[in-house]
Design an enzyme around this catalytic site. Structure first.
Site, PDB file in Angstrom:
ATOM      1  N   GLY A 121       0.838  -1.192   0.000  1.00  0.00           N
ATOM      2  CA  GLY A 121       0.000   0.000   0.000  1.00  0.00           C
ATOM      3  C   GLY A 121       0.870   1.237   0.000  1.00  0.00           C
ATOM      4  O   GLY A 121       2.096   1.134   0.146  1.00  0.00           O
ATOM      5  N   PRO A 151       2.850   4.789   0.939  1.00  0.00           N
ATOM      6  CA  PRO A 151       3.675   5.126   2.093  1.00  0.00           C
ATOM      7  C   PRO A 151       2.845   5.772   3.207  1.00  0.00           C
ATOM      8  O   PRO A 151       1.875   6.465   2.925  1.00  0.00           O
ATOM      9  CB  PRO A 151       4.680   6.156   1.555  1.00  0.00           C
ATOM     10  CG  PRO A 151       4.514   6.206   0.088  1.00  0.00           C
ATOM     11  CD  PRO A 151       3.264   5.496  -0.285  1.00  0.00           C
ATOM     12  N   GLY A 200       0.685   2.717   7.514  1.00  0.00           N
ATOM     13  CA  GLY A 200       0.691   1.901   8.727  1.00  0.00           C
ATOM     14  C   GLY A 200       1.238   0.494   8.562  1.00  0.00           C
ATOM     15  O   GLY A 200       0.964  -0.372   9.399  1.00  0.00           O
ATOM     16  N   LYS A 201       2.022   0.244   7.526  1.00  0.00           N
ATOM     17  CA  LYS A 201       2.554  -1.109   7.330  1.00  0.00           C
ATOM     18  C   LYS A 201       3.568  -1.464   8.417  1.00  0.00           C
ATOM     19  O   LYS A 201       3.499  -2.540   9.011  1.00  0.00           O
ATOM     20  CB  LYS A 201       3.194  -1.223   5.929  1.00  0.00           C
ATOM     21  CG  LYS A 201       2.174  -1.028   4.810  1.00  0.00           C
ATOM     22  CD  LYS A 201       2.780  -1.166   3.430  1.00  0.00           C
ATOM     23  CE  LYS A 201       3.703  -0.015   3.075  1.00  0.00           C
ATOM     24  NZ  LYS A 201       3.013   1.286   2.996  1.00  0.00           N
ATOM     25  N   THR A 202       4.500  -0.543   8.666  1.00  0.00           N
ATOM     26  CA  THR A 202       5.479  -0.783   9.725  1.00  0.00           C
ATOM     27  C   THR A 202       4.781  -0.910  11.070  1.00  0.00           C
ATOM     28  O   THR A 202       5.094  -1.791  11.879  1.00  0.00           O
ATOM     29  CB  THR A 202       6.492   0.380   9.777  1.00  0.00           C
ATOM     30  OG1 THR A 202       6.960   0.641   8.454  1.00  0.00           O
ATOM     31  CG2 THR A 202       7.656   0.050  10.687  1.00  0.00           C
ATOM     32  N   HIS A 210      -4.428  36.404  -8.958  1.00  0.00           N
ATOM     33  CA  HIS A 210      -4.143  35.004  -9.275  1.00  0.00           C
ATOM     34  C   HIS A 210      -4.935  34.071  -8.341  1.00  0.00           C
ATOM     35  O   HIS A 210      -5.652  33.168  -8.791  1.00  0.00           O
ATOM     36  CB  HIS A 210      -2.633  34.756  -9.155  1.00  0.00           C
ATOM     37  CG  HIS A 210      -2.197  33.355  -9.440  1.00  0.00           C
ATOM     38  ND1 HIS A 210      -1.499  33.000 -10.568  1.00  0.00           N
ATOM     39  CD2 HIS A 210      -2.358  32.203  -8.740  1.00  0.00           C
ATOM     40  CE1 HIS A 210      -1.251  31.706 -10.546  1.00  0.00           C
ATOM     41  NE2 HIS A 210      -1.760  31.195  -9.434  1.00  0.00           N
ATOM     42  N   GLU A 211      -4.827  34.313  -7.044  1.00  0.00           N
ATOM     43  CA  GLU A 211      -5.520  33.432  -6.089  1.00  0.00           C
ATOM     44  C   GLU A 211      -7.030  33.625  -6.154  1.00  0.00           C
ATOM     45  O   GLU A 211      -7.793  32.665  -6.008  1.00  0.00           O
ATOM     46  CB  GLU A 211      -5.007  33.655  -4.661  1.00  0.00           C
ATOM     47  CG  GLU A 211      -3.511  33.392  -4.459  1.00  0.00           C
ATOM     48  CD  GLU A 211      -3.032  32.038  -4.972  1.00  0.00           C
ATOM     49  OE1 GLU A 211      -3.852  31.101  -5.078  1.00  0.00           O
ATOM     50  OE2 GLU A 211      -1.835  31.921  -5.292  1.00  0.00           O
TER      51      GLU A 211
HETATM   52  P1  ADP Z   1       4.307   2.726   6.326  1.00  0.00           P
HETATM   53  O1  ADP Z   1       5.154   1.664   6.931  1.00  0.00           O
HETATM   54  O2  ADP Z   1       3.067   2.199   5.678  1.00  0.00           O
HETATM   55  O3  ADP Z   1       5.041   3.676   5.430  1.00  0.00           O
HETATM   56  P2  ADP Z   1       4.166   3.635   9.044  1.00  0.00           P
HETATM   57  O4  ADP Z   1       3.627   2.433   9.723  1.00  0.00           O
HETATM   58  O5  ADP Z   1       5.623   3.882   9.136  1.00  0.00           O
HETATM   59  O6  ADP Z   1       3.718   3.643   7.520  1.00  0.00           O
HETATM   60  O7  ADP Z   1       3.363   4.920   9.577  1.00  0.00           O
HETATM   61  C1  ADP Z   1       4.019   6.000  10.205  1.00  0.00           C
HETATM   62  C2  ADP Z   1       3.223   6.478  11.398  1.00  0.00           C
HETATM   63  O8  ADP Z   1       1.959   7.014  10.988  1.00  0.00           O
HETATM   64  C3  ADP Z   1       2.877   5.403  12.377  1.00  0.00           C
HETATM   65  O9  ADP Z   1       3.912   5.173  13.282  1.00  0.00           O
HETATM   66  C4  ADP Z   1       1.645   5.970  13.061  1.00  0.00           C
HETATM   67  O10 ADP Z   1       1.998   6.921  14.038  1.00  0.00           O
HETATM   68  C5  ADP Z   1       0.961   6.699  11.939  1.00  0.00           C
HETATM   69  N1  ADP Z   1      -0.046   5.834  11.291  1.00  0.00           N
HETATM   70  C6  ADP Z   1      -0.028   5.425   9.998  1.00  0.00           C
HETATM   71  N2  ADP Z   1      -1.094   4.646   9.740  1.00  0.00           N
HETATM   72  C7  ADP Z   1      -1.800   4.548  10.875  1.00  0.00           C
HETATM   73  C8  ADP Z   1      -3.007   3.869  11.254  1.00  0.00           C
HETATM   74  N3  ADP Z   1      -3.713   3.132  10.375  1.00  0.00           N
HETATM   75  N4  ADP Z   1      -3.445   3.984  12.539  1.00  0.00           N
HETATM   76  C9  ADP Z   1      -2.758   4.731  13.416  1.00  0.00           C
HETATM   77  N5  ADP Z   1      -1.620   5.391  13.131  1.00  0.00           N
HETATM   78  C10 ADP Z   1      -1.136   5.313  11.885  1.00  0.00           C
HETATM   79 ZN    ZN Z   2      -1.808  29.210  -8.872  1.00  0.00          ZN
END
Ligand code: ADP
Ligand code: ZN
Length: 470
Positions: free
Chosen positions: A74, A76, A79-81, A293-294
């Site tokens: 998914g 970046p 929440g994968k890590t 512009h804005e």
């Molecule tokens: P990824 O590994 O997908 O790039 P991370 O897990 O490193 O994303 O997410 C970074 C931080 O963002 C997490 O440590 C958390 O604080 C927050 N975060 C991201 N997704 C979630 C989620 N689904 N629920 C709660 N916190 C989240």
């Molecule tokens: Zn503009």
């Protein structure tokens, strides 16, 4: 090129012997599944594995074959890590984190031996979660240099994984933003055969994530989490977390006991467009140009894209180098209709269109550069990717790429369409010139307008020629 890469090899040889151990982070995480919001399915699918990690012997006794690898994919920051850490945390086992790119920037054979060292370390501790971030760096299908090294590293990983015996309690979780780039060898049965999608949160999901990160922060009762969830379309969990943290930092600096709605507002803006620059220079003529512009963008949002909510228009320069901005919140949506895509192009072009209307052809500025790039990209995709143009038809050029060189006809077509949308935008703004002038004057006086304020000013001027959606 050849001599250059030779040079890099020499530099690497020089430094490599000093980097002996790969950087493996190891800890028992304190995260739990309760810290993961809006990813119910992913959590459910991992919950069973926590039990496997806790009681591997139980599964061995029943002769059950347990998964060896799980692939999380998914965008970046979704929440994968966090999921992988929460799994280890729930099971109370060590968490080993490495990145796929750590394995491949080395001599042939080193990546493979590092994989073996990593698994040996984990086996010695008995149980654990091995987390390989950016596994696509390791298992990418790309041709070219380093292929042999990649293959050896992948093979080492697969050998280690297939060497898992029942009752071992070691699980490999890998993460990628680009699952389509993975080597098929990795996803065959018995390897990373469980795959879990970790997607961007929708509005309800964003609310849950905000609630998780609001825990332990003294948010004022004025802060409306629902509204904030609605205003943060296309924010990842990581972005939401960093926004609330930014708000907490602001409140702490002031130290008056709570995080106010103002702190959260300022943090949201900081994440979206950068900080307001404190000393606000800008020659008067430049401020005028920026104001028109804005005002052009803001008015075009009302005219062309009424489904989006105009949030704020500003001519305060930001630290990121923008002279001003017009911020609109689009509705949550998965699909874009052709009309919506055209509207988005018109809104992007409206800054330049307003400049030209007011200051003439010779008076237009460099301030539209990003707008033009965005409009061109969108128009190009409409014509060449999304089949939204009669002349270009339904044929997608990208899909033909292996057989045909890029045609210059495509470019001239996109150019024509873009010009046509520009003419439409300019005409529409011209028809509502009173509203444009009124918005620009209000901006020059107040520096910024709340979206509702801006809308009221524009509508007030358009009684005779009412603002209607396109
Ligand atoms: P990824 O590994 O997908 O790039 P991370 O897990 O490193 O994303 O997410 C970074 C931080 O963002 C997490 O440590 C958390 O604080 C927050 N975060 C991201 N997704 C979630 C989620 N689904 N629920 C709660 N916190 C989240
Ligand atoms: Zn503009």
């Amino acid at each position: 090129m050849r001599s250059l890469s030779g040079f890099f090899h020499a530099v690497r040889d020089f430094f490599a012997p000093r980097r002996r151990e790969m950087d493996v982070q190891r800890d028992i995480p304190d995260q739990r599944f309760a810290d993961v919001a809006a990813l119910e399915e992913a959590v459910e699918s991992l919950r069973g594995l926590a039990d496997v990690l806790k009681h591997p012997d139980k599964y061995a006794r029943y002769g059950a074959r347990t998964p060896r690898g799980v692939l999380l994919y998914g965008p970046p920051g979704t929440g994968k890590t966090l999921l992988a850490r929460a799994l280890a945390g729930e099971a109370g086992v060590p968490f080993y984190a490495v990145s796929g790119s750590d394995f491949v920037q080395m001599y042939v054979g080193v990546g493979a031996s590092r994989v073996r060292a990593l698994f040996k370390k984990a086996r010695k501790a008995g149980r654990g979660v091995i987390f390989i971030d950016e596994i696509d760096a390791l298992g990418s299908r790309q041709e070219g240099s380093g292929n042999e090294e990649r293959e050896q590293t992948i093979n080492a990983l697969l050998t280690e994984m297939s060497g898992f015996r029942g009752g071992e309690g070691i699980l490999v979780l890998a993460a990628t933003n680009r699952p389509e780039k993975l080597d098929a060898a990795l996803t065959r049965p018995g390897r990373f055969d469980r795959q879990i999608e970790v997607g961007m949160p929708d509005r309800a999901g964003r609310r849950q994530i905000l609630q998780v990160h609001a825990r332990g922060k003294p948010l004022s009762a004025q802060v409306d989490i629902d509204r904030l969830a609605a205003d943060t379309v296309s924010f990842s969990g990581a972005k939401l977390e960093s926004m609330l943290n930014e708000a907490a930092l602001r409140a702490a600096r002031r130290n008056t006991g709570e995080i106010t709605a103002g702190d959260v507002d300022a943090a949201l803006r900081a994440v979206l467009v950068g900080e307001d620059r404190l000393n606000r220079p800008g020659a008067p003529q430049e401020r005028r140009i920026t104001a028109f512009h804005e005002a052009g963008h803001a008015l075009a949002t009302l005219l062309f894209d009424p489904q989006s909510r105009l949030a704020r228009v500003s001519i305060i320069p930001s630290t990121r180098g923008a002279a001003g901005y017009s911020m609109a919140v689009p509705p949550d949506r998965m699909l874009l209709t052709r009309a919506q895509a055209e509207a988005a192009v018109c809104v992007a072009l409206a800054g330049r269109a307003a400049e030209e209307l007011v200051f003439g052809r010779a008076g237009v500025t460099t301030g539209a550069a990003n707008d033009l790039a965005r409009a061109t990209e969108l128009t190009g995709r409409m014509c060449l990717e999304w089949g939204m143009d009669e002349e270009a038809g339904l044929c997608v050029r990208q899909a033909l790429a292996p057989w045909t060189a890029a045609g210059s006809h495509a470019e001239s077509l996109v150019r024509q369409r873009l010009e046509a949308l520009y003419v439409r935008t300019r005409a529409r703004l011209d028809a509502h010139r009173d509203a444009l002038d009124a918005l620009a004057e209000a901006l020059l006086e107040k520096e910024w307008l709340d979206g509702r304020e801006a809308e009221a000013i524009a509508r007030e001027k358009c009684r005779t020629n009412p603002i209607q959606s396109a």
